[in-house]
Design an enzyme around this catalytic site. Structure first.
Site, PDB file in Angstrom:
ATOM      1  N   GLY A  71      -6.046   2.197  -2.332  1.00 31.51           N
ATOM      2  CA  GLY A  71      -4.815   2.648  -2.973  1.00 31.51           C
ATOM      3  C   GLY A  71      -3.619   1.804  -2.550  1.00 31.51           C
ATOM      4  N   SER A 200      -8.072   5.685  -5.298  1.00 29.54           N
ATOM      5  CA  SER A 200      -8.779   5.246  -4.096  1.00 29.54           C
ATOM      6  C   SER A 200      -9.997   6.148  -3.926  1.00 29.54           C
ATOM      7  CB  SER A 200      -7.835   5.395  -2.900  1.00 29.54           C
ATOM      8  OG  SER A 200      -8.494   5.012  -1.722  1.00 29.54           O
ATOM      9  N   HIS A 202     -12.125   6.930  -1.620  1.00 30.64           N
ATOM     10  CA  HIS A 202     -12.418   7.806  -0.471  1.00 30.64           C
ATOM     11  C   HIS A 202     -11.664   9.135  -0.536  1.00 30.64           C
ATOM     12  CE1 HIS A 202      -8.863   7.218   2.358  1.00 30.64           C
ATOM     13  NE2 HIS A 202      -8.667   6.180   1.572  1.00 30.64           N
ATOM     14  N   THR A 238     -15.073 -12.156  -4.322  1.00 35.95           N
ATOM     15  CA  THR A 238     -16.318 -11.586  -4.849  1.00 35.95           C
ATOM     16  C   THR A 238     -16.240 -10.058  -4.841  1.00 35.95           C
ATOM     17  OG1 THR A 238     -17.513 -13.496  -4.027  1.00 35.95           O
ATOM     18  CG2 THR A 238     -18.845 -11.555  -4.561  1.00 35.95           C
ATOM     19  N   CYS A 331       8.475  15.743  15.158  1.00 32.24           N
ATOM     20  CA  CYS A 331       8.373  14.850  16.303  1.00 32.24           C
ATOM     21  C   CYS A 331       7.014  15.027  16.935  1.00 32.24           C
ATOM     22  CB  CYS A 331       9.478  15.172  17.290  1.00 32.24           C
ATOM     23  SG  CYS A 331       9.684  13.866  18.465  1.00 32.24           S
TER      24      CYS A 331
HETATM   25  N1  PLP Z   1      -0.926   6.849  -1.692  1.00 29.55           N
HETATM   26  C1  PLP Z   1      -1.144   8.111  -1.323  1.00 29.55           C
HETATM   27  C2  PLP Z   1      -0.395   9.218  -1.988  1.00 29.55           C
HETATM   28  C3  PLP Z   1      -2.072   8.408  -0.318  1.00 29.55           C
HETATM   29  O1  PLP Z   1      -2.295   9.677   0.053  1.00 29.55           O
HETATM   30  C4  PLP Z   1      -2.781   7.341   0.282  1.00 29.55           C
HETATM   31  C5  PLP Z   1      -3.734   7.597   1.384  1.00 29.55           C
HETATM   32  O2  PLP Z   1      -3.483   8.408   2.253  1.00 29.55           O
HETATM   33  C6  PLP Z   1      -2.522   6.032  -0.167  1.00 29.55           C
HETATM   34  C7  PLP Z   1      -1.585   5.821  -1.153  1.00 29.55           C
HETATM   35  C8  PLP Z   1      -3.248   4.867   0.426  1.00 29.55           C
HETATM   36  O3  PLP Z   1      -4.579   4.856  -0.007  1.00 29.55           O
HETATM   37  P1  PLP Z   1      -5.680   3.984   0.758  1.00 29.55           P
HETATM   38  O4  PLP Z   1      -6.054   4.732   1.993  1.00 29.55           O
HETATM   39  O5  PLP Z   1      -6.808   3.868  -0.198  1.00 29.55           O
HETATM   40  O6  PLP Z   1      -5.046   2.669   1.048  1.00 29.55           O
END
Ligand code: PLP
Length: 383
Positions: A71, A200, A202, A238, A331
């Site tokens: 992502g 993404s 995962h 690739t 924090c």
């Molecule tokens: N954008 C959002 C809203 C996300 O929650 C995340 C991952 O936590 C990402 C982008 C980044 O994705 P990736 O872990 O595949 O780089």
């Protein structure tokens, strides 16, 4: 002790069917998809089939889908390329975006002559649509709006149709970070006025290290990773055939079962809310996560009624009991500035208390919800 995984917004358990598919591809389809012999051609066919699976689901054209590594890379590609190739001079975003957007925008303001505007975020975790309208009308410079669909910390949801229409009316490009939405929301990109979305694997029970980006075909971008002609020259290197196929299997599973899965996770969230309100009446819900219409079915973020001193033991306590969730408080270790999202929406008083994010998946159960809420209650009541 059975462990409980309530951190599905961070990453998800991979489906066993995905693992089987990946293993099968690795063992049997190891050809380089850019080779012209039969090994290469069969790997190429698999990639193009996966691309079609994603594009068909979203009513886009296969030529609008590019596979990336994650992502973050997809967000980088959109933002950097839009400035470099589409003459974008202004970016409108918000302070509650993921760092994959916020830090890229910061980099762009430091290295390119672009203007950056942050749309106001309300205490309920939603953006101020009226302010967005004002910002859009304020300048005639070529503008890109980058606003996430589902916030990864508090689950608040952007009205994509409304923002898309506003962008269209004001001749602005629209990018939405949809990493938390893929597999849980369906998109009709032939109707939505949206130029870029990202995913993404995962986050929807697929493998790590593979993502995609949708780029509206009317926008002509130059290569982002320069080298060979892979991904139609846009992203050289690739292709990770087994990961692309793993993404496809996870994607198909998610969308074939989207209604059942969403119902299940929404029920878990509702049960969590009801239980916690009953056992810890002074609990506070951050953003709009209590409201089903304004938030994701899978994310809940709560502010616990305990002191800063006591909160030091909170994560340790949950971890000892086998519970995985995410700390999103102001924090975290004294030296950190804490969650930029909660900093944008919470009062000073609530920022001093610990906040926790619980995020659910199809693999979670009602029994787990009951156990976690009971552990939280015991902790809140302990001396
Ligand atoms: N954008 C959002 C809203 C996300 O929650 C995340 C991952 O936590 C990402 C982008 C980044 O994705 P990736 O872990 O595949 O780089």
């Amino acid at each position: 002790m059975n462990k409980i995984y309530f951190d599905n917004a961070a990453t998800t358990q991979i489906d066993s069917a995905v693992v089987d598919r990946i293993q099968n591809i690795m063992l049997n389809n190891y050809g380089n998809p850019n080779s012209t012999h039969s090994y290469g051609r069969s790997a190429r066919t698999l990639i193009e089939k996966a691309r079609k699976t994603v594009s068909t689901q979203f009513k886009a054209s296969p030529s609008e889908i590019y596979f990336t590594s994650c992502g973050t890379e997809s967000d980088n590609m959109v933002l950097i390329s839009a400035v470099r190739d589409l003459r974008v001079k202004r970016i409108i975003t918000s302070k509650i975006e993921h760092k994959a957007v916020l830090n890229v925008v910061k980099y762009l303001t430091e290295t390119e002559s672009i203007e950056i505007k942050y749309v106001d975020v309300l205490n309920n975790g939603l953006i101020d649509y009226n302010h967005l309208e004002i910002l859009l009308k304020e300048s005639s410079h070529k503008t890109l709006v980058s606003l996430m669909h589902i916030n990864n910390e508090i689950g608040s949801k952007l009205d994509l149709i409304r923002v898309g229409k506003m962008c269209e009316d004001n001749n602005a490009l629209f990018h939405s970070d949809t990493v938390q939405s893929i597999g849980k929301y369906d998109f009709d990109l032939s109707k939505l006025n949206i130029d870029f979305i990202v995913g993404s694997a995962h986050k929807f029970h697929g493998p790590k290290g593979i993502g995609f980006v949708y780029i509206n075909k009317n926008l002509k971008l130059n290569p982002f990773v320069i080298g060979g002609n892979q991904e139609r020259g846009m992203r050289a290197g690739t292709e990770s055939v087994h990961n692309i196929c793993g993404l496809e299997t996870a994607f198909i599973e998610s969308y074939q079962n989207i209604i059942t899965n969403n119902k299940h996770i929404q029920n878990l969230k509702t049960e969590f809310i009801n239980q916690i309100k009953k056992l810890i009446p002074s609990i506070k819900f951050n953003g709009s996560c209590e409201n089903n219409l304004l938030s994701s079915p899978s994310i809940i973020n709560v502010c616990l009624p305990i002191s800063k001193e006591k909160s030091v033991l909170l994560e340790f306590n949950l971890d000892m009991k086998g519970i995985a969730c995410s700390r999103g408080s102001a924090c975290q270790s004294g030296s950190q500035s804490g969650s930029h999202v909660l900093n944008s929406i919470l009062s000073k008083e609530d920022l001093d208390k610990p906040s926790l994010r619980f995020s659910f998946s199809k693999y979670n159960s009602s029994e787990e919800v009951v156990r976690v809420v009971s552990v939280l209650k015991d902790f809140v009541e302990s001396n």
